[in-house]
Structures are given as structure tokens and as C-alpha cells.
Motif scaffolding. Structure first.
Motif, PDB file in Angstrom:
ATOM      1  N   GLU A  46       0.822  -1.203   0.000  1.00 38.09           N
ATOM      2  CA  GLU A  46       0.000   0.000   0.000  1.00 38.09           C
ATOM      3  C   GLU A  46       0.860   1.259   0.000  1.00 38.09           C
ATOM      4  OE1 GLU A  46      -2.353   0.157   3.577  1.00 38.09           O
ATOM      5  OE2 GLU A  46      -0.604   0.437   4.861  1.00 38.09           O
ATOM      6  N   PHE A  47       0.286   2.320  -0.511  1.00 36.68           N
ATOM      7  CA  PHE A  47       0.930   3.629  -0.565  1.00 36.68           C
ATOM      8  C   PHE A  47       1.095   4.194   0.835  1.00 36.68           C
ATOM      9  CE2 PHE A  47       1.936   7.784  -2.091  1.00 36.68           C
ATOM     10  CZ  PHE A  47       1.240   8.678  -1.289  1.00 36.68           C
ATOM     11  N   ARG A 100       8.022   8.918 -12.655  1.00 37.42           N
ATOM     12  CA  ARG A 100       8.065  10.220 -13.315  1.00 37.42           C
ATOM     13  C   ARG A 100       7.317  11.292 -12.537  1.00 37.42           C
ATOM     14  NH1 ARG A 100      10.062   9.580 -18.415  1.00 37.42           N
ATOM     15  NH2 ARG A 100      10.061   7.443 -19.208  1.00 37.42           N
ATOM     16  N   LYS A 101       6.215  10.904 -11.899  1.00 37.72           N
ATOM     17  CA  LYS A 101       5.399  11.869 -11.172  1.00 37.72           C
ATOM     18  C   LYS A 101       5.017  11.266  -9.826  1.00 37.72           C
ATOM     19  CE  LYS A 101       1.773  12.821 -13.443  1.00 37.72           C
ATOM     20  NZ  LYS A 101       0.599  13.185 -14.230  1.00 37.72           N
ATOM     21  N   PRO A 102       4.787  12.120  -8.819  1.00 35.02           N
ATOM     22  CA  PRO A 102       4.346  11.590  -7.523  1.00 35.02           C
ATOM     23  C   PRO A 102       2.903  11.119  -7.610  1.00 35.02           C
ATOM     24  CG  PRO A 102       4.395  13.991  -7.471  1.00 35.02           C
ATOM     25  CD  PRO A 102       4.978  13.584  -8.780  1.00 35.02           C
ATOM     26  N   GLN A 106       0.849   2.160  -7.563  1.00 36.49           N
ATOM     27  CA  GLN A 106       2.140   1.497  -7.749  1.00 36.49           C
ATOM     28  C   GLN A 106       2.558   1.429  -9.211  1.00 36.49           C
ATOM     29  OE1 GLN A 106       2.617  -2.181  -5.435  1.00 36.49           O
ATOM     30  NE2 GLN A 106       0.708  -1.655  -4.374  1.00 36.49           N
ATOM     31  N   ARG A 107       1.589   1.369 -10.099  1.00 34.83           N
ATOM     32  CA  ARG A 107       1.923   1.168 -11.508  1.00 34.83           C
ATOM     33  C   ARG A 107       2.644   2.360 -12.125  1.00 34.83           C
ATOM     34  NH1 ARG A 107      -2.106   3.442 -14.934  1.00 34.83           N
ATOM     35  NH2 ARG A 107      -3.952   4.205 -13.818  1.00 34.83           N
ATOM     36  N   PHE A 108       2.665   3.485 -11.419  1.00 34.71           N
ATOM     37  CA  PHE A 108       3.366   4.657 -11.926  1.00 34.71           C
ATOM     38  C   PHE A 108       4.851   4.658 -11.549  1.00 34.71           C
ATOM     39  CE2 PHE A 108       0.075   6.980 -13.932  1.00 34.71           C
ATOM     40  CZ  PHE A 108      -1.095   6.703 -13.247  1.00 34.71           C
ATOM     41  N   TYR A 109       5.288   3.665 -10.800  1.00 37.81           N
ATOM     42  CA  TYR A 109       6.671   3.600 -10.354  1.00 37.81           C
ATOM     43  C   TYR A 109       7.378   2.440 -11.050  1.00 37.81           C
ATOM     44  CZ  TYR A 109       5.123   6.978  -6.961  1.00 37.81           C
ATOM     45  OH  TYR A 109       4.612   8.109  -6.383  1.00 37.81           O
TER      46      TYR A 109
END
Length: 122
Positions: A46-47, A100-102, A106-109
Motif C-alpha cells: 500500500e501507498f 516520473r510523477k508523484p 504502484q503502476r506509476f513507479y
């Protein structure tokens, strides 16, 4: 080669504090965002918190807001998570990640560390 290495996990009593660090090796994006996630036993990852490259944008999960503080030192390629007023439910493996962006998802990391164990005893 890009790598992330977390440090600072351990055993702490409830109500105590701990600071995690994460070192970024190699180049990723021009201005990488970074984040912390965690995975408790038997649960999904989890975030926890994210931070923009310049540190001006920070975000926290409701469960840690007011207790955890994220920060970074771009001159040293370091990310930090200062955790205070720790609770037993904060027990988890903590991961740092860069993207790329905060974001909270999870898929953005694209790059992740191996994780560091934090255990809070009650």
C-alpha cells in the motif's frame, strides 16, 4: 543500471520513532518523483507517501498523516521517511520507489528497492 537501497528498518516500541532512508543509484528520469510503500504480513502493498522532485508536493496516506514525514536530498540522491508515534499496525516491509510523477498507484513507479522491515512492538 538503476537501483534503490533502503536502510534504517528495525524493531521499535509503540510510540517510538524511526527514520528510513533510501539511496538511488543511477539515472532515471530528469526530475524523478519518489515514494514509500509498505506491505504488512498477509496484506497487499500500500501507498505510504510520495514527494515530487523539488520537494514541494508531498502526499500521505490517511493512516500516517501527521505522524510520518517524507523528505529528500537530491544532492545525495537520498529519500527519507521519518516515522513517529509508531503503532503496531505500522509493522510492515517498507519499500521506496521512483517514477516520473508523484502518484499513489504502484503502476506509476518503475524502479523499486528490496524493502526494509519495520516491526513495532506493542
Amino acid at each position: 543500471q538503476v537501483a534503490l537501497e533502503e536502510r534504517g528498518g528495525g524493531l521499535v516500541q509503540a510510540g517510538g520513532s524511526l527514520r528510513l532512508s533510501c539511496e538511488l543509484y543511477g539515472r532515471t528520469y530528469a526530475n524523478p518523483a519518489m515514494a514509500w510503500f509498505r506491505q504488512a504480513p498477509g496484506k497487499g502493498r500500500e501507498f505510504v507517501s510520495s514527494i515530487s522532485y523539488n520537494g514541494q508536493l508531498t502526499d500521505y496516506a490517511d493512516s500516517v498523516k501527521g505522524r510520518f514525514t517524507i523528505s529528500r536530498d537530491n544532492t545525495r540522491n537520498m529519500l527519507y521517511l521519518h516515522m513517529s508515534s509508531l503503532k503496531s499496525e505500522d509493522t510492515a516491509v517498507y519499500y521506496c520507489a521512483t517514477g516520473r510523477k508523484p502518484e499513489r498507484l504502484q503502476r506509476f513507479y518503475d524502479f523499486w528497492g528490496q524493502g526494509t522491515q519495520v516491526t513495532v512492538s506493542s
